[in-house]
Design a protein around this motif. Structure first.
Motif, PDB file in Angstrom:
ATOM      1  N   SER A 226       0.837  -1.200   0.000  1.00 45.55           N
ATOM      2  CA  SER A 226       0.000   0.000   0.000  1.00 45.55           C
ATOM      3  C   SER A 226       0.872   1.251   0.000  1.00 45.55           C
ATOM      4  O   SER A 226       2.100   1.164   0.060  1.00 45.55           O
ATOM      5  CB  SER A 226      -0.906   0.010   1.237  1.00 45.55           C
ATOM      6  N   GLY A 227       0.227   2.403  -0.014  1.00 43.81           N
ATOM      7  CA  GLY A 227       0.943   3.664   0.101  1.00 43.81           C
ATOM      8  C   GLY A 227       1.433   3.920   1.519  1.00 43.81           C
ATOM      9  O   GLY A 227       2.207   4.841   1.746  1.00 43.81           O
TER      10      GLY A 227
ATOM     11  N   GLU B  87       3.816   2.995   4.201  1.00 42.54           N
ATOM     12  CA  GLU B  87       5.103   2.299   4.188  1.00 42.54           C
ATOM     13  C   GLU B  87       5.104   1.063   5.087  1.00 42.54           C
ATOM     14  O   GLU B  87       4.748   1.130   6.263  1.00 42.54           O
ATOM     15  CB  GLU B  87       6.215   3.244   4.635  1.00 42.54           C
TER      16      GLU B  87
ATOM     17  N   PHE C 199      -5.102   7.862  -0.143  1.00 42.08           N
ATOM     18  CA  PHE C 199      -3.660   7.999  -0.293  1.00 42.08           C
ATOM     19  C   PHE C 199      -2.896   6.694  -0.137  1.00 42.08           C
ATOM     20  O   PHE C 199      -1.779   6.589  -0.630  1.00 42.08           O
ATOM     21  CB  PHE C 199      -3.117   9.047   0.679  1.00 42.08           C
ATOM     22  N   ASP C 200      -3.463   5.724   0.558  1.00 41.25           N
ATOM     23  CA  ASP C 200      -2.740   4.471   0.776  1.00 41.25           C
ATOM     24  C   ASP C 200      -3.304   3.304  -0.026  1.00 41.25           C
ATOM     25  O   ASP C 200      -2.582   2.353  -0.314  1.00 41.25           O
ATOM     26  CB  ASP C 200      -2.736   4.101   2.263  1.00 41.25           C
TER      27      ASP C 200
ATOM     28  N   ALA D 121      -5.027   4.516  -6.278  1.00 45.34           N
ATOM     29  CA  ALA D 121      -4.019   5.155  -7.117  1.00 45.34           C
ATOM     30  C   ALA D 121      -4.325   6.659  -7.170  1.00 45.34           C
ATOM     31  O   ALA D 121      -5.477   7.044  -6.988  1.00 45.34           O
ATOM     32  CB  ALA D 121      -4.049   4.540  -8.512  1.00 45.34           C
ATOM     33  N   PRO D 122      -3.344   7.489  -7.349  1.00 40.98           N
ATOM     34  CA  PRO D 122      -2.033   7.162  -7.880  1.00 40.98           C
ATOM     35  C   PRO D 122      -1.002   6.751  -6.826  1.00 40.98           C
ATOM     36  O   PRO D 122      -0.020   6.097  -7.151  1.00 40.98           O
ATOM     37  CB  PRO D 122      -1.581   8.457  -8.556  1.00 40.98           C
ATOM     38  N   ARG D 123      -1.184   7.098  -5.560  1.00 38.96           N
ATOM     39  CA  ARG D 123      -0.188   6.727  -4.557  1.00 38.96           C
ATOM     40  C   ARG D 123      -0.361   5.279  -4.107  1.00 38.96           C
ATOM     41  O   ARG D 123       0.608   4.573  -3.871  1.00 38.96           O
ATOM     42  CB  ARG D 123      -0.278   7.669  -3.359  1.00 38.96           C
ATOM     43  N   GLY D 124      -1.608   4.861  -3.962  1.00 40.10           N
ATOM     44  CA  GLY D 124      -1.888   3.489  -3.573  1.00 40.10           C
ATOM     45  C   GLY D 124      -1.879   2.572  -4.776  1.00 40.10           C
ATOM     46  O   GLY D 124      -1.816   3.023  -5.923  1.00 40.10           O
TER      47      GLY D 124
END
Length: 182
Positions: free
Chosen positions: A21-22, A24, A133-134, A137-140
């Protein structure tokens, strides 16, 4: 927002659950597990049925400990737990909006002291953040068509604004030197 997380969970195949996931170090399954674990923790705390580690470990580390404890669960168990905890939370969260509880304050580990009425807003913030965000998309890792957050995040914005000085006691320093504030 809990329903949104449950909806996303219902769309996942085995590969989707195991993707990074986004957040960490966490998989998609870990993020969804965190949602259920966090609700469970707060409901137990409001009912006076939780014991915190001594010495205190802080919310981020506590989140990690709770997620680690669920890594052996399969996705169906994670979803069932989140659904059950959500159903348990609604009457508790409603009670936090009514006096005398609403204006009562509590120290929330290393997050600061808040009026209890703010707790449901904190969940909106946390779940909106993890979803948008996690997980997505685009980060997840999940490329799903999803409606924008729009007015559903108004409580999250309220919570964030109320918490800035509690979580970041020297915002000027943080704005001048963001890396020094972490």
């Amino acid at each position: 927002m809990t329903q949104d997380v449950l909806t996303v969970a219902g769309l996942l195949d085995d590969d989707g659950w195991s993707r990074s996931s986004g957040a960490e170090g966490w998989t998609v399954k870990d993020v969804i597990s965190h949602a259920g674990q966090l609700i469970s923790l707060v409901v137990a705390a409001v009912k006076g049925a939780v014991e915190y580690p001594d010495p205190p470990i802080g919310i981020e580390r506590l989140n990690g400990v709770m997620v680690d404890a669920t890594r052996g669960r399969n996705p169906a168990e994670i979803v069932d737990f989140l659904r059950a905890q959500s159903e348990n939370a609604f009457p508790v969260f409603k009670s936090l909006q009514e006096e005398p509880l609403a204006s009562s304050t509590a120290e929330l580990l290393d997050l600061g002291t808040y009026e209890l009425r703010a707790i449901p807003n904190m969940f909106t913030f946390d779940f909106a953040t993890h979803l948008h965000f996690d997980l997505l998309a685009p980060r997840g890792p999940l490329s799903l068509a999803w409606p924008p957050m729009s007015e559903r995040v108004a409580p999250a914005v309220h919570r964030r604004m109320a918490g800035i000085l509690k979580m970041q006691p020297n915002p000027y320093r943080s704005l001048q030197h963001p890396s020094a504030s972490t």
